[in-house]
Write a protein that holds these residues in place. Structure first.
Motif, PDB file in Angstrom:
ATOM      1  N   ASP A   1      52.503  38.593  23.798  1.00 54.29           N
ATOM      2  CA  ASP A   1      53.048  37.601  22.872  1.00 54.29           C
ATOM      3  C   ASP A   1      54.477  37.971  22.500  1.00 54.29           C
ATOM      4  N   PHE A   2      55.386  37.017  22.655  1.00 54.50           N
ATOM      5  CA  PHE A   2      56.768  37.232  22.239  1.00 54.50           C
ATOM      6  C   PHE A   2      56.900  36.833  20.772  1.00 54.50           C
ATOM      7  N   ARG A   3      57.365  37.751  19.950  1.00 54.14           N
ATOM      8  CA  ARG A   3      57.454  37.519  18.510  1.00 54.14           C
ATOM      9  C   ARG A   3      58.881  37.247  18.033  1.00 54.14           C
ATOM     10  N   SER A   4      59.859  37.353  18.928  1.00 56.78           N
ATOM     11  CA  SER A   4      61.248  37.114  18.534  1.00 56.78           C
ATOM     12  C   SER A   4      62.051  36.712  19.764  1.00 56.78           C
ATOM     13  N   GLY A   5      63.299  36.319  19.549  1.00 54.96           N
ATOM     14  CA  GLY A   5      64.178  35.968  20.649  1.00 54.96           C
ATOM     15  C   GLY A   5      63.949  34.560  21.157  1.00 54.96           C
ATOM     16  N   ALA A   6      64.538  34.264  22.321  1.00 57.95           N
ATOM     17  CA  ALA A   6      64.476  32.918  22.888  1.00 57.95           C
ATOM     18  C   ALA A   6      63.058  32.505  23.259  1.00 57.95           C
ATOM     19  N   LEU A   7      62.186  33.477  23.550  1.00 54.23           N
ATOM     20  CA  LEU A   7      60.803  33.179  23.959  1.00 54.23           C
ATOM     21  C   LEU A   7      59.811  33.318  22.806  1.00 54.23           C
ATOM     22  N   LYS A   8      60.297  33.344  21.588  1.00 52.50           N
ATOM     23  CA  LYS A   8      59.414  33.480  20.432  1.00 52.50           C
ATOM     24  C   LYS A   8      58.313  32.418  20.462  1.00 52.50           C
ATOM     25  N   SER A   9      57.089  32.843  20.197  1.00 52.49           N
ATOM     26  CA  SER A   9      55.879  32.007  20.155  1.00 52.49           C
ATOM     27  C   SER A   9      55.302  31.719  21.537  1.00 52.49           C
ATOM     28  N   TRP A  10      55.957  32.180  22.603  1.00 46.70           N
ATOM     29  CA  TRP A  10      55.408  32.026  23.946  1.00 46.70           C
ATOM     30  C   TRP A  10      54.573  33.251  24.305  1.00 46.70           C
ATOM     31  N   THR A  11      53.636  33.067  25.231  1.00 37.11           N
ATOM     32  CA  THR A  11      52.799  34.159  25.725  1.00 37.11           C
ATOM     33  C   THR A  11      52.917  34.231  27.245  1.00 37.11           C
ATOM     34  N   LEU A  12      53.195  35.423  27.742  1.00 35.14           N
ATOM     35  CA  LEU A  12      53.226  35.662  29.185  1.00 35.14           C
ATOM     36  C   LEU A  12      51.873  36.220  29.601  1.00 35.14           C
ATOM     37  N   ASN A  13      51.232  35.576  30.581  1.00 29.22           N
ATOM     38  CA  ASN A  13      49.904  36.002  31.016  1.00 29.22           C
ATOM     39  C   ASN A  13      49.898  36.259  32.521  1.00 29.22           C
ATOM     40  N   ALA A  14      49.389  37.419  32.902  1.00 27.96           N
ATOM     41  CA  ALA A  14      49.223  37.768  34.316  1.00 27.96           C
ATOM     42  C   ALA A  14      47.744  38.040  34.555  1.00 27.96           C
ATOM     43  N   GLN A  15      47.201  37.468  35.634  1.00 24.69           N
ATOM     44  CA  GLN A  15      45.766  37.595  35.891  1.00 24.69           C
ATOM     45  C   GLN A  15      45.495  37.744  37.385  1.00 24.69           C
ATOM     46  N   TYR A  16      44.578  38.657  37.690  1.00 23.74           N
ATOM     47  CA  TYR A  16      44.132  38.846  39.071  1.00 23.74           C
ATOM     48  C   TYR A  16      42.619  38.660  39.110  1.00 23.74           C
ATOM     49  N   SER A  17      42.145  37.856  40.056  1.00 21.45           N
ATOM     50  CA  SER A  17      40.702  37.657  40.210  1.00 21.45           C
ATOM     51  C   SER A  17      40.305  37.919  41.661  1.00 21.45           C
ATOM     52  N   TYR A  18      39.163  38.562  41.813  1.00 22.46           N
ATOM     53  CA  TYR A  18      38.644  38.869  43.151  1.00 22.46           C
ATOM     54  C   TYR A  18      37.207  38.370  43.239  1.00 22.46           C
ATOM     55  N   THR A  19      36.894  37.654  44.318  1.00 27.06           N
ATOM     56  CA  THR A  19      35.557  37.114  44.543  1.00 27.06           C
ATOM     57  C   THR A  19      35.024  37.606  45.877  1.00 27.06           C
ATOM     58  N   ASP A  20      33.785  38.086  45.852  1.00 23.64           N
ATOM     59  CA  ASP A  20      33.105  38.524  47.078  1.00 23.64           C
ATOM     60  C   ASP A  20      31.778  37.783  47.149  1.00 23.64           C
ATOM     61  N   ASN A  21      31.654  36.879  48.113  1.00 22.74           N
ATOM     62  CA  ASN A  21      30.455  36.059  48.245  1.00 22.74           C
ATOM     63  C   ASN A  21      29.586  36.595  49.382  1.00 22.74           C
ATOM     64  N   LYS A  22      28.403  37.087  49.028  1.00 27.95           N
ATOM     65  CA  LYS A  22      27.450  37.594  50.009  1.00 27.95           C
ATOM     66  C   LYS A  22      26.471  36.479  50.365  1.00 27.95           C
ATOM     67  N   SER A  23      26.229  36.278  51.653  1.00 25.61           N
ATOM     68  CA  SER A  23      25.340  35.204  52.089  1.00 25.61           C
ATOM     69  C   SER A  23      24.455  35.683  53.229  1.00 25.61           C
ATOM     70  N   ASN A  24      23.231  35.134  53.279  1.00 25.98           N
ATOM     71  CA  ASN A  24      22.343  35.447  54.398  1.00 25.98           C
ATOM     72  C   ASN A  24      22.816  34.785  55.688  1.00 25.98           C
ATOM     73  N   LEU A  25      23.721  33.803  55.570  1.00 23.23           N
ATOM     74  CA  LEU A  25      24.334  33.158  56.726  1.00 23.23           C
ATOM     75  C   LEU A  25      25.788  33.614  56.794  1.00 23.23           C
TER      76      LEU A  25
END
Length: 420
Positions: free
Chosen positions: A377-401
């Motif tokens: 969360d940016f609390r001051s400056g030009a980006l005040k009140s903005w939130t920078l979010n970084a996210q990584y997701s990994y999916t592993d699907n196991k199947s009988n086929l």
């Protein structure tokens, strides 16, 4: 908080309290102690009844009148509380130091009255960002589109956008349900979401228009419940794709401080535009239960739960049921930043084999997913009140086929902000 402001007032008012009167059947001091006990145990309405009984018999007992005012305040009877405080304030026998405390309390009470009068509040939310996807051919996910086993894994990237408007309308008076003070609210939210791929991969673009509305009951620090009605309009690729209409009731109960249990249902009727997707038509349902525990003044949280899901598809080879278990948590990362992690395992048990595609076995799959993210969360400056979010997701699907086994990595970076 309320008691702290008037503590000295009640103490001084005790000096002006008349001694017990012989003809009274019950000692007012005994009744007073009983009322305080009820209030401390959260039985506010019973406490009010006793304070009112004391004052009906002995209206000059200002100590009881001040405690009655506090009890009225706690039950959102603001005008009644103000009336009781004003009566003590105007009593010439009230000491000056008590009057000073009452004046400060009335100022706080007036602020609460003003806040209660603001019945409607609105806010806007904006999120802009980009993403990279290691396996775009899987589309938006099994809940929206089934996997095509003939496609070849292909990576891609693009941008995504979300804009929403929220409206909260609250009743002017709180409800009294049992021993709880309950706010009645009506919540409405409209959202536009778009995820667009670059490099000529527009066949996998997804756009969703959503409208949510419904009532909510909130008993602060005790329980809350809501019944949402939801309408979704989906566009996939370059075509109109589907319309979803559903309900989403839930109930959350505070077992004790910082520990909650939630029961939730989602039921959605799905109708598809294209003939090729008609086999997915049906009513999708899910039932879940989870526990949430908070630590360190709610700066650290852990959530764990289980869910049963049934996509209700018309065609058996696209109709699945299964169970899901998930565990998540969030905690401070650095100043003005938080990190979060979610792990889940979800089963998919299909009702029939896809004989048209040459499969003789029914699909039996388990999807493992991990999501790791951090937000600042940016609390001051030009980006005040903005939130920078970084996210990584990994999916592993196991199947009988083997044709349906896959893995997928998605990295997302976005800037978000609420506008009030």
């Amino acid at each position: 908080m309320f008691r702290r402001i008037l503590a000295s007032a009640c103490l001084c008012a005790t000096l002006a309290m008349q001694t017990s009167i012989a003809e009274e059947a019950v000692d007012p001091e005994t009744l007073f102690s009983e009322a305080m006990k009820y209030r401390n145990n959260g039985e506010l309405f019973r406490a009010i009844e006793i304070f009112e009984t004391i004052l009906n018999n002995q209206p000059g007992l200002n100590r009881a009148r001040l405690e009655l005012a506090i009890s009225y305040h706690l039950t959102r009877r603001y005008e009644d509380a103000k009336q009781q405080l004003t009566q003590v304030l105007n009593d010439p026998e009230t000491p000056d130091e008590v009057k000073l405390s009452i004046t400060a309390y009335i100022a706080q009470l007036s602020g609460d009255i003003k806040t209660a009068a603001e019945r409607n509040t609105s806010s806007f939310y904006l999120s802009l960002g980009g993403f990279s996807d290691s396996n775009i051919n899987l589309g938006p996910g099994k809940d929206i589109q089934d996997i095509d086993p003939s496609v070849v894994e292909n990576s891609g990237s693009g941008g995504q956008f979300m804009f929403s408007w929220s409206q909260r309308s609250r009743a002017s008076q709180a409800l009294h349900i049992g021993q709880s003070i309950v706010d009645f609210e009506w919540l409405t939210q409209a959202t536009a979401y778009s995820k667009a791929y670059a490099s000529g991969d527009s066949n996998f673009n997804l756009s969703v228009l959503t409208l949510n509305t419904g009532p909510a009951l909130i008993a602060e620090d005790k329980w809350r419940t809501a019944f949402n009605i939801k309408l979704d309009r989906l566009y996939f690729g370059n075509d109109a794709y589907a319309t979803y209409v559903g309900i989403n009731p839930f109930y959350t109960y505070s077992i004790f401080k910082d520990l909650e249990i939630t029961f939730e249902n989602t039921t959605t009727a799905r109708d598809y535009d294209q003939q090729v997707d008609q086999g997915l038509r049906g009513t999708m349902t899910s039932w879940s239960m989870d526990l949430a525990k908070f630590y360190a003044q709610q700066s650290i949280g852990i959530q764990a739960g289980v869910r049963y899901h049934d996509n209700g598809a018309k065609d058996g080879y696209q109709h699945y049921t299964g169970a899901e278990a998930y565990l998540g948590g969030q905690m401070p990362a650095w100043k003005n930043a938080r990190t979060y992690l979610t792990l889940s395992s979800r089963d998919y048990r299909y009702k029939a084999s896809d004989t048209n595609a040459g499969f003789t076995e029914k699909r039996d799959e388990t999807e493992y997913m991990a999501i790791l993210g951090v937000s600042h969360d940016f609390r001051s400056g030009a980006l005040k009140s903005w939130t920078l979010n970084a996210q990584y997701s990994y999916t592993d699907n196991k199947s009988n086929l083997t044709e349906f086994a896959y893995d997928r990595s998605i990295f997302e970076l976005s800037m978000r902000r609420y506008f009030f």
